[in-house]
Design a protein around this motif. Structure first.
Motif, PDB file in Angstrom:
ATOM      1  N   ASP A 115      -4.352   0.327  -2.102  1.00 32.76           N
ATOM      2  CA  ASP A 115      -3.827  -0.862  -1.470  1.00 32.76           C
ATOM      3  C   ASP A 115      -4.278  -1.964  -2.409  1.00 32.76           C
ATOM      4  O   ASP A 115      -5.139  -2.148  -2.989  1.00 32.76           O
ATOM      5  CB  ASP A 115      -4.624  -1.196  -0.125  1.00 32.76           C
ATOM      6  CG  ASP A 115      -4.546  -2.652   0.405  1.00 32.76           C
ATOM      7  OD1 ASP A 115      -3.457  -3.001   0.782  1.00 32.76           O
ATOM      8  OD2 ASP A 115      -5.550  -3.263   0.684  1.00 32.76           O
ATOM      9  N   LEU A 164       0.561   5.886   0.316  1.00 34.88           N
ATOM     10  CA  LEU A 164      -0.209   6.887   0.400  1.00 34.88           C
ATOM     11  C   LEU A 164       0.779   7.913   1.012  1.00 34.88           C
ATOM     12  O   LEU A 164       1.878   7.891   1.031  1.00 34.88           O
ATOM     13  CB  LEU A 164      -1.404   6.841   1.298  1.00 34.88           C
ATOM     14  CG  LEU A 164      -1.137   6.539   2.816  1.00 34.88           C
ATOM     15  CD1 LEU A 164      -2.356   7.095   3.988  1.00 34.88           C
ATOM     16  CD2 LEU A 164      -0.589   5.164   3.388  1.00 34.88           C
ATOM     17  N   ASP A 179      -7.682   7.331   4.514  1.00 38.21           N
ATOM     18  CA  ASP A 179      -6.873   6.675   5.530  1.00 38.21           C
ATOM     19  C   ASP A 179      -7.419   7.082   6.852  1.00 38.21           C
ATOM     20  O   ASP A 179      -7.973   6.406   7.858  1.00 38.21           O
ATOM     21  CB  ASP A 179      -5.686   6.573   5.407  1.00 38.21           C
ATOM     22  CG  ASP A 179      -4.724   5.593   6.210  1.00 38.21           C
ATOM     23  OD1 ASP A 179      -5.290   4.391   6.319  1.00 38.21           O
ATOM     24  OD2 ASP A 179      -3.924   6.230   7.174  1.00 38.21           O
ATOM     25  N   MET A 217       2.252   7.831   7.155  1.00 40.76           N
ATOM     26  CA  MET A 217       2.997   7.157   6.247  1.00 40.76           C
ATOM     27  C   MET A 217       4.665   7.740   6.108  1.00 40.76           C
ATOM     28  O   MET A 217       5.433   7.107   6.035  1.00 40.76           O
ATOM     29  CB  MET A 217       2.612   7.276   4.662  1.00 40.76           C
ATOM     30  CG  MET A 217       3.420   6.167   3.727  1.00 40.76           C
ATOM     31  SD  MET A 217       3.406   4.513   4.578  1.00 40.76           S
ATOM     32  CE  MET A 217       1.735   4.016   4.084  1.00 40.76           C
ATOM     33  N   ASN A 268       0.942  -1.083   0.025  1.00 41.54           N
ATOM     34  CA  ASN A 268       0.047   0.060  -0.034  1.00 41.54           C
ATOM     35  C   ASN A 268       0.866   1.350   0.014  1.00 41.54           C
ATOM     36  O   ASN A 268       2.018   1.431   0.408  1.00 41.54           O
ATOM     37  CB  ASN A 268      -1.005  -0.094   1.126  1.00 41.54           C
ATOM     38  CG  ASN A 268      -0.401  -0.014   2.554  1.00 41.54           C
ATOM     39  OD1 ASN A 268       0.154   1.318   2.901  1.00 41.54           O
ATOM     40  ND2 ASN A 268      -0.260  -1.143   3.151  1.00 41.54           N
ATOM     41  N   VAL A 301       5.146  -1.190   2.571  1.00 45.64           N
ATOM     42  CA  VAL A 301       4.625   0.412   2.354  1.00 45.64           C
ATOM     43  C   VAL A 301       5.458   1.259   1.618  1.00 45.64           C
ATOM     44  O   VAL A 301       6.621   1.048   1.691  1.00 45.64           O
ATOM     45  CB  VAL A 301       4.107   0.636   3.734  1.00 45.64           C
ATOM     46  CG1 VAL A 301       3.171  -0.132   4.604  1.00 45.64           C
ATOM     47  CG2 VAL A 301       5.352   0.914   4.462  1.00 45.64           C
ATOM     48  N   LYS A 310      -5.182   6.280   0.472  1.00 47.09           N
ATOM     49  CA  LYS A 310      -4.398   5.053   0.612  1.00 47.09           C
ATOM     50  C   LYS A 310      -4.934   4.126  -0.638  1.00 47.09           C
ATOM     51  O   LYS A 310      -6.054   4.005  -1.140  1.00 47.09           O
ATOM     52  CB  LYS A 310      -4.647   4.249   1.511  1.00 47.09           C
ATOM     53  CG  LYS A 310      -4.181   2.801   1.710  1.00 47.09           C
ATOM     54  CD  LYS A 310      -4.291   2.146   3.044  1.00 47.09           C
ATOM     55  CE  LYS A 310      -3.918   2.542   4.237  1.00 47.09           C
ATOM     56  NZ  LYS A 310      -3.899   1.803   5.444  1.00 47.09           N
TER      57      LYS A 310
END
Length: 234
Positions: A110, A59, A134, A64, A57, A98, A108
């Motif tokens: 995924d 973002l 998110d 993150m 995933n 990630v 996000k």
């Protein structure tokens, strides 16, 4: 809240807390991980044996950004990777990656590939793709945790009961819920069982619960259908 006699995990907070504290879990289980536990539960119900779960995933929010630190990302990956640990399936290879992509901001993206073995060890692969905001997924979980803690505290429920009831909110349930089945529906059953035990045999509790549900519907926190489902547990 958690009884002071059950350990010193939160002892440093005792000076600023007027009540004992519950130990519930590590890291909120939002959209991606919650769906993953439901999907793997579904795969197992089909009679298939999960062998590889490869998740990626990306973002660009602050959460993150924090994971660009090696120390932080290692801790996060350890939590994400261990969500299926209670099943004790040594041959299950669960990998998570990630990526910080600033342009995506809080949205996000995924992708998860689930590879399982069926009859005669024939491989079965399922692929899912999810897009979501998110933060929008996480905030309701915080509200749920606060509401349930307040509810169970009013009835002096044990910390173990509260931990098991709220296991569905966390990637790694802690306290009395440590080792609880990671399947999403199994964890929802834990919540229903805790609610049933809390209100069972008490007219006062039943009346209070009905009042809480009525207020929840009026405030838009839950739907009438959800309220009716909770009433049916009594």
């Amino acid at each position: 809240y958690r009884s002071k006699t059950e350990g010193a995990l939160l002892s440093k907070f005792s000076s600023v807390s007027s009540k004992p504290a519950y130990v519930l879990g590590t890291d909120f289980k939002a959209g991606q991980t919650k769906f993953k536990t439901a999907a793997v539960e579904y795969i197992r119900a089909l009679g298939l044996t999960p062998r590889v779960i490869a998740s990626s995933n990306h973002l660009g929010n602050n959460d993150m950004l924090n994971l660009t630190s090696k120390k932080t990302v290692e801790a996060k990956m350890r939590v994400k990777k261990n969500i299926f640990e209670p099943w004790q399936e040594e041959e299950l290879d669960h990998q998570v990656r990630v990526m910080y992509t600033p342009m995506m901001l809080d949205e996000k993206r995924d992708v998860v590939e689930y590879t399982s073995l069926g009859f005669l060890s024939c491989p079965h692969t399922m692929l899912t793709y999810t897009r979501c905001m998110d933060s929008v997924l996480c905030v309701p979980l915080m509200v749920d945790a606060a509401v349930w803690c307040d509810f169970f505290c009013r009835y002096n429920s044990s910390s173990s009961t509260v931990a098991r009831a709220t296991a569905y909110l966390f990637k790694i349930p802690e306290g009395g819920a440590k080792g609880v089945d990671p399947g999403f529906q199994r964890q929802m059953n834990e919540l229903e069982s805790a609610l049933a035990a809390t209100v069972k045999g008490s007219d006062k509790n039943n009346k209070d619960l009905l009042a809480i549900l009525k207020q929840g519907v009026a405030s838009g926190i839950i739907t009438q259908e959800q309220a009716d489902s909770l009433k049916a547990i009594q």
